[in-house]
Design a protein around this motif. Structure first.
Motif, PDB file in Angstrom:
ATOM      1  N   LEU A 123      32.378  27.946   5.465  1.00  0.00           N
ATOM      2  CA  LEU A 123      31.932  27.709   4.096  1.00  0.00           C
ATOM      3  C   LEU A 123      33.029  26.907   3.401  1.00  0.00           C
ATOM      4  O   LEU A 123      34.037  27.458   2.961  1.00  0.00           O
ATOM      5  N   ARG A 124      32.843  25.578   3.312  1.00  0.00           N
ATOM      6  CA  ARG A 124      33.881  24.704   2.798  1.00  0.00           C
ATOM      7  C   ARG A 124      33.906  24.740   1.278  1.00  0.00           C
ATOM      8  O   ARG A 124      32.877  24.786   0.612  1.00  0.00           O
ATOM      9  N   ILE A 125      35.135  24.702   0.747  1.00  0.00           N
ATOM     10  CA  ILE A 125      35.355  24.667  -0.695  1.00  0.00           C
ATOM     11  C   ILE A 125      35.868  23.277  -1.050  1.00  0.00           C
ATOM     12  O   ILE A 125      36.742  22.720  -0.366  1.00  0.00           O
ATOM     13  N   GLY A 126      35.318  22.698  -2.111  1.00  0.00           N
ATOM     14  CA  GLY A 126      35.715  21.377  -2.519  1.00  0.00           C
ATOM     15  C   GLY A 126      37.160  21.319  -2.989  1.00  0.00           C
ATOM     16  O   GLY A 126      37.777  22.336  -3.345  1.00  0.00           O
ATOM     17  N   ARG A 140      35.635  12.202  -8.969  1.00  0.00           N
ATOM     18  CA  ARG A 140      35.625  13.360  -8.059  1.00  0.00           C
ATOM     19  C   ARG A 140      34.623  13.058  -6.948  1.00  0.00           C
ATOM     20  O   ARG A 140      33.413  13.109  -7.146  1.00  0.00           O
ATOM     21  N   ILE A 141      35.166  12.737  -5.770  1.00  0.00           N
ATOM     22  CA  ILE A 141      34.348  12.302  -4.640  1.00  0.00           C
ATOM     23  C   ILE A 141      33.873  13.520  -3.862  1.00  0.00           C
ATOM     24  O   ILE A 141      34.642  14.463  -3.611  1.00  0.00           O
ATOM     25  N   ILE A 142      32.609  13.494  -3.465  1.00  0.00           N
ATOM     26  CA  ILE A 142      32.054  14.576  -2.649  1.00  0.00           C
ATOM     27  C   ILE A 142      32.624  14.460  -1.246  1.00  0.00           C
ATOM     28  O   ILE A 142      32.422  13.437  -0.570  1.00  0.00           O
ATOM     29  N   PRO A 143      33.374  15.462  -0.774  1.00  0.00           N
ATOM     30  CA  PRO A 143      33.934  15.370   0.588  1.00  0.00           C
ATOM     31  C   PRO A 143      32.873  15.676   1.627  1.00  0.00           C
ATOM     32  O   PRO A 143      31.925  16.414   1.381  1.00  0.00           O
ATOM     33  N   SER A 144      33.050  15.092   2.806  1.00  0.00           N
ATOM     34  CA  SER A 144      32.145  15.359   3.914  1.00  0.00           C
ATOM     35  C   SER A 144      32.666  16.544   4.717  1.00  0.00           C
ATOM     36  O   SER A 144      33.814  16.952   4.576  1.00  0.00           O
ATOM     37  N   PRO A 145      31.848  17.143   5.558  1.00  0.00           N
ATOM     38  CA  PRO A 145      32.311  18.295   6.346  1.00  0.00           C
ATOM     39  C   PRO A 145      33.516  17.995   7.213  1.00  0.00           C
ATOM     40  O   PRO A 145      34.293  18.897   7.520  1.00  0.00           O
ATOM     41  N   ASP A 146      33.718  16.732   7.632  1.00  0.00           N
ATOM     42  CA  ASP A 146      34.877  16.412   8.453  1.00  0.00           C
ATOM     43  C   ASP A 146      36.102  16.073   7.627  1.00  0.00           C
ATOM     44  O   ASP A 146      37.118  15.651   8.171  1.00  0.00           O
ATOM     45  N   GLY A 147      36.016  16.229   6.313  1.00  0.00           N
ATOM     46  CA  GLY A 147      37.174  16.030   5.467  1.00  0.00           C
ATOM     47  C   GLY A 147      37.238  14.672   4.838  1.00  0.00           C
ATOM     48  O   GLY A 147      38.022  14.440   3.937  1.00  0.00           O
ATOM     49  N   ALA A 148      36.423  13.688   5.276  1.00  0.00           N
ATOM     50  CA  ALA A 148      36.448  12.362   4.687  1.00  0.00           C
ATOM     51  C   ALA A 148      35.596  12.344   3.437  1.00  0.00           C
ATOM     52  O   ALA A 148      34.614  13.072   3.319  1.00  0.00           O
ATOM     53  N   ALA A 149      35.974  11.486   2.500  1.00  0.00           N
ATOM     54  CA  ALA A 149      35.266  11.424   1.227  1.00  0.00           C
ATOM     55  C   ALA A 149      34.063  10.506   1.324  1.00  0.00           C
ATOM     56  O   ALA A 149      33.954   9.496   0.674  1.00  0.00           O
TER      57      ALA A 149
END
Length: 579
Positions: free
Chosen positions: A59-62, A127-136
Motif C-alpha cells: 500500500l504505497r503512500i505518496g 505535485r506529480i502522481i508517482p507510479s508504483p515503480d517510483g517514477a513520476a
C-alpha cells in the motif's frame, strides 16, 4: 494498557481498510494519509514507521508535498503572467488530493508556450502522481487492478477524476434543457458539459477509451442517449461550422455546400473527440471542419478536379500574393516564389491551374444561363462529314450484328450502341446470368476481333468480320469462333513476329525488311518469307485474321498469273466469184 493495545490494533485495521478505498491509481495521497493518522494522535516518527509498514504491505503512500517556503522569493517575484496562466491551467487537471499527471504538465507547458527552464519550474512546483515503480509518471490504467478507484486512459483529463460524474450530470441537464429550447444552437457549452456529452456518447466512464465507429452510431435509435449526446454536441457547435465556411466562399462552391461539408467534419470530430485530451471540443473540431471544407472545395469547386495537395499549394500561393499586394509589392513569379519558398516553375504551374473554369450551364439570372450570353461561332458540320459519320455508325452496327448473339449483346450494352447509357459489368452480369468477371473475360475476347475488322485496308469491316467468322480454318477449332481467333492472335510466335514488324515500320517507314534482316534477336525477314510461302497466291493459304493483320502492316502477296487468253485466228475470206 491491555485495553489500549487492542483498540489501537482495531484502529490501525480500520485505517488500512480506509486507505485502500482512497487510493488514486494505486497510491494513497499524502494529505489523505496525514489527515487519517492525525486522528490517531501519531507523531511524525510513528507516522513514518507506519508509512514504511504500509509500503511493505503493498500500500504505497505518496510523497509529502513541498513546502511553499521552499520556493525562492526571487522566483516568486519573477513569475511571469505566462507562468501564472500555466499554473491556473494546471490546477484544472488536479485530482481531489491536488496531484497531477506528468503528462498534464507537458501539455500545459506546450499550450502556454513555456521554455525549458519555465517547464522545469512548473514541474518542480507541481505535485506529480508517482507510479508504483517510483517514477513520476502515470501508469496505464487499462492494466490497473480491479480495486483502483477510477479506470481512465493515461491522458490528462480536463475534468478531475472525481468530477466526471458531475460532468455527466451537467450533460444530462443540457439534453433536458434542449427539449424546451427553441434555438439550442445559440448556447455555447462549457468544458464540463462537453466532457460529459462525450462520455455519454462513448457509453459511460468505463468506455471512455473506446472510440465508437460510424456503423455503431448509425445503428443507434434516435431516442438513445448516446445518439442524443452526439447530436447535442454537434448542434451546439454549428456556429463553428458557419464561421469557418465563410472563409472559403468565392472558391467555386455555394455557401450551403460549404456548410454541409463542414457539418460532416463536425460529425467526425464528435465521434473521435477524446474527453481526456485537455482541450475544448471546438479547438479539436476546427481542424476536422477545415479539412472537410477544404477537400470539398478541391474536389467539387472547379469543373476540372485539382488534387488536394495541389489545392493546398494554390491556397499558399494565393495568400502570398494577397500579402504582397497589401504591402504594395509586385506579385511577379519570382517574388511569390521567394515568399512561398517554392521554385518559380512551380509558381507558374500553380497559377496556370488556378485559372477559373466556369460552366456554360451556370445560372446567372432568372432562367438565364451563361451560355446564352456567349456568341456561338461553331460552324455547322458539312454534308460530307455528316454522311461519313452516318456511314461509319452504320458499318459499326452491321459489324456488331455479325458477331455471335452473346458477344453482340455485350458490345452493344457495354458501349451504349443502343442509345442507352453504357452498362456496367455488374449490370451485364445480372442480365446474362453470369458474374461480372465472366462479362469482363468475354469483352476482352471480342474486342481485338472487332478492332481487327476495322483495320482491314479493304475498308469493309462487316465483310471482313464475316469472312473471319466463317473461315475454313475454324472447322478444326473446337471452341467458339471468337475464342479461336482471339487465342490465335495471342500465339507467342505469331505475336513476336507482328511486334517485330511493327517496330521496324515505325523506325523505317513504309518499306519492308530484307530477307536476311534481324529485328533484335528475331529473324524478321525470314519470318515474312515463311508467311508469304504459307499464304501462297493472294494470301489464300493463311487464316483470314492473320492475312488482315499482315496486309494492314504492308505485306503483299504473290499474285496468281492471269490465264493467257488465245486470240481467235481470223478465217480467210473466200474470194468473190467473177461476174
Amino acid at each position: 494498557m491491555n485495553h489500549q493495545v487492542p483498540s489501537l490494533k482495531a484502529a490501525l485495521g480500520r485505517l488500512y481498510a480506509d486507505l485502500q478505498t482512497k487510493q488514486v491509481r494505486g497510491v494513497v495521497p499524502y494529505q489523505v494519509f496525514r489527515s487519517e493518522t492525525e486522528a490517531l494522535g501519531l507523531s511524525e516518527e510513528a507516522r513514518g514507521r507506519l508509512a514504511d509498514a504500509l509500503t511493505a504491505m503493498k500500500l504505497r503512500i505518496g510523497e509529502p508535498p513541498r513546502q511553499e517556503a521552499e520556493r525562492a522569493p526571487a522566483q516568486r517575484r519573477a513569475a511571469s503572467p505566462r507562468m501564472d496562466t500555466a499554473r491556473r491551467l494546471l490546477d484544472r487537471f488536479a485530482d481531489r488530493a491536488g496531484m497531477v499527471d506528468t503528462r498534464a504538465v507537458d501539455r500545459v507547458a506546450r499550450l502556454a508556450g513555456l521554455s525549458v527552464s519555465e517547464t522545469e519550474e512548473l514541474r518542480s512546483g507541481a505535485r506529480i502522481i508517482p507510479s508504483p515503480d517510483g517514477a513520476a509518471t502515470a501508469p496505464d490504467p487499462r492494466g490497473a487492478p480491479p480495486g483502483a478507484a477510477l479506470s481512465i486512459p493515461a491522458q490528462a483529463a480536463p475534468v478531475a477524476a472525481g468530477h466526471l460524474e458531475r460532468a455527466v450530470t451537467a450533460a444530462r441537464d443540457v439534453l433536458t434543457d434542449d427539449r424546451f429550447t427553441l434555438r439550442p444552437a445559440k448556447r455555447i457549452l462549457t468544458a464540463e458539459e462537453e466532457v460529459g456529452l462525450t462520455v455519454l456518447l462513448r457509453g459511460g466512464v468505463r468506455r471512455m477509451g473506446i472510440e465508437p465507429t460510424d456503423e455503431e452510431l448509425a445503428g443507434l435509435l434516435p431516442e438513445d442517449e448516446r445518439r442524443r449526446a452526439r447530436d447535442c454536441l454537434v448542434v451546439h457547435n454549428l456556429g463553428l461550422v458557419h464561421s469557418l465556411a465563410r472563409q472559403f466562399t468565392a472558391q467555386g462552391l455555394d455557401y450551403e455546400d460549404l456548410a454541409q461539408s463542414g457539418k460532416l467534419g463536425l460529425l467526425r470530430a464528435a465521434r473521435k473527440f477524446d474527453p481526456l485530451m485537455g482541450i475544448k471540443f471546438s479547438t479539436y473540431a476546427t481542424q476536422w471542419v477545415r479539412q472537410m471544407i477544404g477537400r470539398a472545395v478541391a474536389d467539387e469547386g472547379s469543373a476540372i478536379r485539382v488534387p488536394v495537395h495541389m489545392h493546398e499549394v494554390m491556397q499558399k500561393v494565393a495568400r502570398a500574393e494577397r500579402a504582397l499586394l497589401s504591402r504594395g509589392l509586385p506579385i511577379r513569379a519570382a517574388d511569390v516564389a521567394v515568399a512561398c519558398d517554392l521554385p518559380v516553375t512551380k509558381v507558374d504551374e500553380v497559377r496556370r491551374l488556378s485559372r477559373r473554369t466556369d460552366s456554360l450551364d451556370r445560372t446567372i439570372g432568372d432562367g438565364v444561363h451563361l451560355g446564352d450570353l456567349i456568341e456561338t461561332r461553331t460552324a455547322i458540320p458539312g454534308v460530307e462529314g455528316t454522311v461519313i459519320d452516318a456511314l461509319t455508325e452504320a458499318e459499326l452496327h452491321a459489324a456488331v450484328a455479325a458477331l455471335p448473339e452473346r458477344f453482340a449483346r455485350i458490345v452493344t450494352r457495354r458501349y451504349g450502341l443502343d442509345g442507352q447509357d453504357p452498362a456496367t459489368l455488374d449490370e451485364l452480369g445480372k442480365a446474362l446470368g453470369v458474374t461480372r468477371e465472366r462479362v469482363r473475360q468475354l469483352e476482352v475476347k471480342v474486342r481485338p476481333v472487332l478492332k481487327l475488322a476495322f483495320t482491314d485496308p479493304a475498308g469493309a469491316p462487316y465483310l471482313t468480320l464475316r469472312r473471319m467468322l466463317t473461315d475454313k480454318w475454324l472447322d478444326a477449332a473446337s471452341s467458339n469462333a471468337v475464342y479461336a481467333i482471339s487465342k490465335d492472335l495471342a500465339n507467342r510466335d505469331w505475336l513476336a513476329g507482328v511486334n517485330a514488324l511493327q517496330t521496324f515500320r515505325r523506325r523505317e517507314g513504309g518499306r519492308l525488311p530484307e530477307p536476311d534482316h534481324q529485328e533484335g534477336d528475331f529473324p524478321l525477314g525470314q519470318w515474312i518469307d515463311e508467311q508469304r510461302e504459307i499464304a501462297g497466291f493472294n494470301g489464300a493459304g493463311l487464316p483470314t485474321h492473320r492475312r488482315v493483320v499482315l496486309e494492314s502492316l504492308g505485306v503483299e502477296w504473290q499474285r496468281a498469273p492471269l490465264p493467257v487468253r488465245k486470240r481467235p485466228v481470223p478465217r480467210p475470206t473466200p474470194p468473190a466469184a467473177a461476174p
